[in-house]
Design a protein around this motif. Structure first.
Motif, short mmCIF file in Angstrom:
data_model
loop_
_atom_site.label_atom_id
_atom_site.label_comp_id
_atom_site.label_asym_id
_atom_site.label_seq_id
_atom_site.Cartn_x
_atom_site.Cartn_y
_atom_site.Cartn_z
N THR A 7 -0.69 -7.11 -15.98
CA THR A 7 0.85 -7.33 -15.88
C THR A 7 1.23 -8.29 -14.74
O THR A 7 1.95 -9.11 -14.96
N TYR A 12 0.91 -12.03 -15.27
CA TYR A 12 1.92 -12.89 -16.07
C TYR A 12 3.23 -12.62 -15.38
O TYR A 12 4.09 -13.52 -15.63
N SER A 69 -3.33 -1.29 -22.94
CA SER A 69 -2.59 -2.56 -23.19
C SER A 69 -1.72 -2.83 -22.16
O SER A 69 -0.98 -1.73 -21.70
N LEU A 70 -1.32 -3.99 -22.04
CA LEU A 70 0.02 -4.19 -21.16
C LEU A 70 1.16 -3.64 -21.55
O LEU A 70 1.53 -3.74 -22.82
N VAL A 86 6.72 -5.61 -20.55
CA VAL A 86 7.51 -6.22 -19.32
C VAL A 86 8.85 -6.57 -19.40
O VAL A 86 9.57 -6.47 -18.51
N THR A 94 6.98 -11.86 -22.11
CA THR A 94 6.84 -11.14 -23.46
C THR A 94 5.71 -12.03 -24.16
O THR A 94 4.86 -11.14 -24.52
N ARG A 119 3.46 -14.07 -23.65
CA ARG A 119 2.16 -13.99 -22.84
C ARG A 119 1.31 -12.43 -22.67
O ARG A 119 0.12 -12.40 -23.04
N VAL A 120 2.24 -11.58 -22.69
CA VAL A 120 1.60 -10.27 -22.54
C VAL A 120 1.18 -9.74 -24.02
O VAL A 120 0.18 -9.19 -24.14
N HIS A 132 -1.97 -11.69 -24.56
CA HIS A 132 -3.09 -10.90 -23.67
C HIS A 132 -3.57 -9.79 -24.65
O HIS A 132 -4.81 -9.26 -24.55
N ASN A 133 -2.73 -8.87 -25.28
CA ASN A 133 -3.08 -7.61 -25.86
C ASN A 133 -3.77 -7.86 -26.73
O ASN A 133 -4.82 -7.08 -27.26
N TYR A 183 2.00 -0.64 -24.89
CA TYR A 183 3.08 -1.77 -25.25
C TYR A 183 4.06 -0.67 -26.12
O TYR A 183 5.23 -0.62 -25.86
#
Length: 302
Positions: free
Chosen positions: A170, A173, A219-220, A223, A242, A244-245, A248-249, A274
């Protein structure tokens, strides 16, 4: 009555014999003793940042942290216990001690290496936190202690039975946008996510190389829905973080499937944080929460 007492004592003795132990000097462990090793950021930090030279931004050693369970701030970014605490309780382990605690000595129960503000990238909040690579170094130091305490064979067995928990990414990012880091922001979304996932993958492979087999990830979180993101009222930045998160997941899910094929004995589980947090933030009453949940909790920001 004497016969009854003898029968009862015999059952207790028999049950004790069923719980096989291995002893090393004064240290005796159940044959299938499981340790818990924790890596990550503020969601999992049990107080490591209390023992490093950092600022108050990366410490939670003030009231009202800890008020609902410990009755004092422990360094956890929570009003009570954190996820690893509940997992330890379920595994019938004591609360896992921060590795940097001066009195740390529970080598065989595991260790908590997590640091609030940490990321998978060394440059994330550099100088203020224990990044993931440094956490890996601490883990390798602990392996040496386990070998001294248990011997090579039993240390290897304990590491193979252990569970390795991760909550990381987290801050990787959020930090570049908070600090206007032109260097990190020069990468495309895909390139940047590849760097974060790549660093995490290196650590996973190193732990596996040293005996780790069972891993837990989450998962992230969303955010963009956090109180601090909403307070900034910058839809462009929130949207980019958001995006990018989410990327990433998706990438983490794919990497874990690949590692399961590549690494011998590698097993994992991943919690969808998430969706879990997003649902509770966006529909608090559905889960018995008041709207104060929106403003009172920002524990996954560091």
């Amino acid at each position: 009555m004497a016969a009854l007492r003898f029968h009862s004592c015999f059952l207790v003795l028999y049950a004790a014999l069923l719980i096989q132990t291995r002893c090393h000097g004064h240290l005796c462990l159940p044959e299938k003793h499981v340790a818990l090793f924790v890596f990550g950021d503020s969601l999992f930090d049990a107080g490591n940042n209390n023992y490093i030279n950092t600022t108050s931004d990366y410490r939670s050693n003030v009231w009202p942290y800890g008020e609902t369970f410990f009755k004092y701030p422990t360094g956890r970014f929570s009003d009570g216990r954190i996820i690893p605490d509940f997992i330890a309780e379920y595994a019938k382990l004591p609360l896992i001690t921060p590795y940097l605690h001066p009195a740390y000595s529970q080598y065989t129960d595991g260790a908590n290496f997590a640091s609030a503000g940490a990321g998978a990238l060394v440059g994330t909040h550099r100088g203020f936190v224990v990044d993931l690579q440094a956490q890996l170094s601490y883990f390798k130091n602990l392996i040496g202690l386990l070998r001294q305490k248990l011997g090579d064979a039993d240390a290897r067995a304990l590491l193979g039975r252990a569970l390795y928990l991760f909550s990381i990414g987290t801050n990787d990012y959020v930090a570049p946008f908070a600090t206007n880091s032109s260097g990190l922001l020069s990468y495309s979304r895909e390139e940047y996510v590849d760097m974060v996932i790549g660093n995490l993958t290196i650590v996973i492979k190193e732990i596996h190389k040293n005996g780790g087999r069972k891993f837990g990830f989450q998962s992230l979180p969303p955010v963009g829905s956090s109180p601090s993101r909403r307070a900034l009222n910058n839809s462009a930045v929130t949207g980019e973080v958001t995006a990018r998160v989410i990327l990433h997941n998706k990438a983490l899910s794919k990497v874990l499937v690949k590692l399961e094929r590549q690494l011998k004995g590698f097993r994992y589980s991943m919690a969808n944080m998430y969706n879990f947090l997003g649902e509770r933030i966006n529909h608090p009453s559905k889960y018995g929460l008041s709207r104060s949940f929106h403003s009172a909790h920002n524990v996954y920001l560091k």
